[in-house]
Design a protein around this motif. Structure first.
Motif, short mmCIF file in Angstrom:
data_model
loop_
_atom_site.label_atom_id
_atom_site.label_comp_id
_atom_site.label_asym_id
_atom_site.label_seq_id
_atom_site.Cartn_x
_atom_site.Cartn_y
_atom_site.Cartn_z
N PRO A 39 17.57 7.00 -22.52
CA PRO A 39 16.55 6.23 -21.81
C PRO A 39 15.15 6.73 -22.12
O PRO A 39 14.97 7.78 -22.74
N CYS A 42 13.45 10.68 -22.46
CA CYS A 42 14.49 11.72 -22.49
C CYS A 42 14.27 12.72 -23.62
O CYS A 42 15.01 13.68 -23.74
N THR A 45 11.84 10.95 -29.15
CA THR A 45 10.73 10.98 -30.09
C THR A 45 10.31 12.42 -30.36
O THR A 45 10.05 12.80 -31.51
N THR A 46 10.26 13.23 -29.32
CA THR A 46 9.87 14.63 -29.49
C THR A 46 10.83 15.34 -30.45
O THR A 46 10.40 16.09 -31.33
N GLU A 161 12.69 4.05 -33.25
CA GLU A 161 12.75 2.69 -32.69
C GLU A 161 12.07 1.69 -33.61
O GLU A 161 11.16 0.97 -33.18
N1 LIG Z 1 2.07 15.34 -26.38
C1 LIG Z 1 2.68 15.40 -25.18
N2 LIG Z 1 2.10 16.05 -24.14
C2 LIG Z 1 2.71 16.14 -22.94
N3 LIG Z 1 3.91 15.61 -22.65
C3 LIG Z 1 4.54 14.94 -23.62
C4 LIG Z 1 3.96 14.79 -24.93
N4 LIG Z 1 4.83 14.07 -25.69
C5 LIG Z 1 5.87 13.78 -24.90
N5 LIG Z 1 5.72 14.31 -23.65
C6 LIG Z 1 6.68 14.22 -22.54
O1 LIG Z 1 7.95 14.64 -23.00
C7 LIG Z 1 8.97 13.81 -22.52
C8 LIG Z 1 9.77 13.23 -23.65
O2 LIG Z 1 8.96 12.36 -24.39
P1 LIG Z 1 9.48 11.55 -25.64
O3 LIG Z 1 8.32 10.84 -26.22
O4 LIG Z 1 10.22 12.47 -26.55
O5 LIG Z 1 10.47 10.51 -24.97
P2 LIG Z 1 11.36 9.36 -25.64
O6 LIG Z 1 12.77 9.71 -25.40
O7 LIG Z 1 10.94 9.15 -27.04
O8 LIG Z 1 10.97 8.11 -24.75
P3 LIG Z 1 10.70 6.59 -25.16
O9 LIG Z 1 12.03 5.94 -25.29
O10 LIG Z 1 9.94 6.06 -23.99
O11 LIG Z 1 9.91 6.60 -26.43
C9 LIG Z 1 8.29 12.73 -21.67
O12 LIG Z 1 8.45 13.08 -20.32
C10 LIG Z 1 6.86 12.79 -22.08
O13 LIG Z 1 6.00 12.50 -21.00
#
Ligand SMILES: Nc1ncnc2c1ncn2[C@@H]1O[C@H](COP(=O)(O)OP(=O)(O)OP(=O)(O)O)[C@@H](O)[C@H]1O
Ligand SMILES: [Mg+2]
Lengths: 365, 264
Positions: A39, A42, A45-46, A161
């Motif tokens: 979701p 989670c 992306t990170t 994505e």
């Molecule tokens: N540069 C940043 N600074 C602070 N918090 C961050 C940063 N990048 C991501 N986060 C936080 O880390 C968590 C994971 O983010 P991420 O972008 O990896 O999610 P995701 O799984 O890719 O979500 P989505 O499906 O919405 O793209 C989130 O709670 C986000 O707020």
């Protein structure tokens, strides 16, 4: 077993005091279509950005083809990315966008022309070389982004994505095309999505992520038939989870529901732990008249809702103690049968114990 | 009927506003062709091209134009380079003193010119009595760079804050190092902002009078020359030079926006 292409060992990423990725360990094999599913927020992306080199792990190790790249800058990694926003260079033509990576690695002249041509052919965009990105549709831009990455023949392709901005029909079409291209070029794909259907149809293996870690890593079939956590069971497809007092009876786990009914599942399906549950997918349940004989698990209830979905009809059945179960039935006999179940009717629900699944203790409570 | 009135009233109003803005410039240009009697050039006497033919017949005029152009070019170049780099740093990096820097940038824009000029004069005098730090073209240059940097930073920063950082990540992803990414991706994309900033800087420098007057010493720039000659009567050559400046500036802006439109 093919060679390992990408290895993450206990990778953690913190932003301030917030943990975005929490100790992920995984191996991706050469030529695999690997998906991170989960979701929003989670950490998908990170995780991808750490593999690409745009973000450095707070702790842990990242290897590409056996080489430690944890702190190697992005431009020195043999990895290319298809960004969610495409990130095409607006001031360059499609040709120059695709040629960008080749020129950076010192390739010149005819080879650039022929390789860009090949890449554009692969994504079926021959004839668009002179256009600017602003003159493309979303689907075309996405394919240019793909060509721009693939033309470099990276060891690993990261896709964040990439179909997110497309409408449903184009998305399905591009999904099939992506899978075809992946087979053709046999490059390792690490694919990020929050769409479980997309993940299921394309991937060799899927890591289902939740709150910075993955709860289960398996092929699409195993994820659906044998989810091991409540989260996976409800995120991948629809599930009925039967919660109650856990017990053991020979070769079976038993769950005694608040109503007093007892359901079973073979122990061979997995470990229920101390806080697990038994689950069953809606299509594995059979609806019977209350008086009809049956074997296996059985619960009584009342139909409270039906919805006709073409291929199948979905029923919501309320059992004793307010327990609600989803049941789906194929509409094979629909045209000849008039006695479908109607709201208010009393029914019995049955399924074979081995058709259920067992979820264990929740990892993230 | 009301519609017709609405549309045409707007047109008439726009026309009047344009006339109001352009009339003085037209008069300046017109009087460069005047053949005045005596020293003042305020009443129309007759048409002549002789001032255009003898543009630099007035002693000191040519020198002052050259000085102004030199100062404008050098201060534009310096302010554009320094200002662009500063804007990049302010948008891209978190560092100690960033908020303070952002505030200081606005000071030269908000300070009345006369205060800025006086304080620069005080500074130059305080640094060292002449001849250690004489007031000359160099001090004018420093003054112009000082206020121009602020304008450049503000202009370039506006362009940068709309910049998609993912384009730079994409560039790095495709194997470009920081230097290549800057020249192949960042710079071409912020170039319109940099060009706009340098045009602004150039025009601010070439017609600055107040600050220049404080920091000039015995140097004479074109605006100072005009001011000086105004007391005895502005020669028509000044009108001619002013017209040239105006035409060059308008063409530069026109070419700039034409190029930008073709690019997009
Ligand atoms: N540069 C940043 N600074 C602070 N918090 C961050 C940063 N990048 C991501 N986060 C936080 O880390 C968590 C994971 O983010 P991420 O972008 O990896 O999610 P995701 O799984 O890719 O979500 P989505 O499906 O919405 O793209 C989130 O709670 C986000 O707020
Ligand atoms: Mg994301």
């Amino acid at each position: 077993m093919a060679d390992v292409d990408v290895r993450l060992v206990n990778v953690t990423k913190k932003f301030g005091d917030q943990t975005a990725v929490d100790g992920i360990t995984l191996d991706v094999s050469d030529g695999e279509f690997f998906t991170l599913l989960g979701p929003s927020g989670c950490g998908k992306t990170t995780t991808l950005r750490m593999i690409g080199g745009f973000e450095q792990p707070t702790s842990g190790l990242i290897e590409l083809k056996g080489e430690d790249v944890t702190f190697l800058p992005a431009h020195e990694r043999d990895v290319n990315t298809v960004f969610q926003s495409y990130a095409l260079f607006p001031h360059l033509t499609i040709f120059e966008n695709v040629a960008f990576g080749l020129r950076r690695s010192g390739i010149k002249g005819d080879e650039v022309t022929s390789r860009v041509g090949e890449a554009l052919e692969l994504v079926q965009l021959i004839g668009y070389e002179k256009r600017k990105p602003a003159q493309l549709s979303g689907g075309q831009a996405q394919r240019v982004a793909l060509a721009r990455a693939l033309v470099n023949r990276p060891a690993v392709l990261l896709l964040d994505e990439p179909l997110g901005a497309l409408d449903l029909k184009l998305r399905k079409q591009m999904g099939i095309e992506l899978k075809r291209i992946q087979r053709e070029v046999s490059i390792t794909f690490i694919y990020v999505t929050h769409d479980q259907e997309e993940a299921m149809t394309m991937s060799d293996r899927i890591a289902v992520m939740n709150k910075g870690h993955y709860e289960q890593l398996a092929g699409p079939e195993t994820l659906y038939e044998r989810p091991t956590t409540r989260f996976v069971a409800s995120f991948v497809g629809a599930s009925n989870l039967l919660e109650g007092k856990i017990g053991s009876d020979g070769e079976s786990w038993t769950v005694t529901l608040p109503s007093g009914d007892v359901v079973r599942a073979p122990k061979s399906l997995g470990d229920i732990g101390t806080g697990g549950a038994i689950g069953v997918r809606p299509e594995k349940l059979t609806l019977l008249e209350p008086g009809q004989e049956s074997k296996g698990n059985r619960l009584d209830g009342t139909v409270v809702d039906t919805s006709y979905l073409g291929v199948l009809t979905q029923y919501t059945v309320e059992g004793a103690g307010g327990l609600r179960l989803l049941v789906s039935e194929q509409n094979v006999d629909r045209t000849t049968r008039s006695d479908t179940w109607r709201p208010g009717e009393r029914v019995a629900l049955t399924w074979k114990p081995e058709h259920g699944f067992v979820v264990g203790d929740s990892k993230s409570a | 009927m009301l519609r017709w009135l609405g549309r045409n009233a707007l047109r008439a109003y726009t026309g009047l506003a344009l006339v109001y803005l352009l009339l003085p410039i037209f008069i300046v240009a017109l009087f460069s062709f005047n053949d005045p009697v005596g020293k003042t050039n305020y009443t129309w006497v007759g048409f002549t091209l002789s001032h255009w033919a003898n543009l630099f017949a007035i002693p000191g005029l040519l020198d002052s134009v050259v000085v102004s152009l030199r100062i404008a070019f050098i201060s534009t170049l310096a302010a554009t380079t320094l200002g662009t780099l500063a804007a990049l740093a302010l948008v891209r990096y978190q560092f100690r003193g960033r908020p303070a820097t952002s505030l200081f940038i606005f000071l030269p824009l908000a300070t009345p010119e006369i205060i800025l000029g006086a304080s620069l004069l005080t500074l130059f005098v305080a640094i060292g009595q002449p001849p250690f730090f004489p007031l000359n073209e160099f001090t004018i240059l420093i003054a112009h760079i000082t206020f121009n940097i602020s304008y450049v930073i503000v202009t370039v920063r506006a362009r940068l804050s709309g910049f998609d950082r993912r384009l730079e990540e994409a560039s790095a992803d495709l194997g470009a190092d920081g230097w290549q990414t800057f020249w192949r991706v960042t710079f071409p994309l912020i170039l319109p902002g940099i060009a706009a900033a340098s045009l602004l800087a150039f025009s601010l420098s070439i017609d600055d009078f107040v600050i220049t007057n404080f920091t000039a010493g015995r140097t004479t720039t074109f605006p100072m020359f005009v001011w000086g000659s105004a007391r005895v009567g502005v020669p028509p050559q000044v009108n001619a030079i002013g017209t040239i400046f105006f035409v060059v500036a308008v063409s530069a802006v026109a070419i700039g926006s034409f190029l930008q439109r073709r690019r997009a």
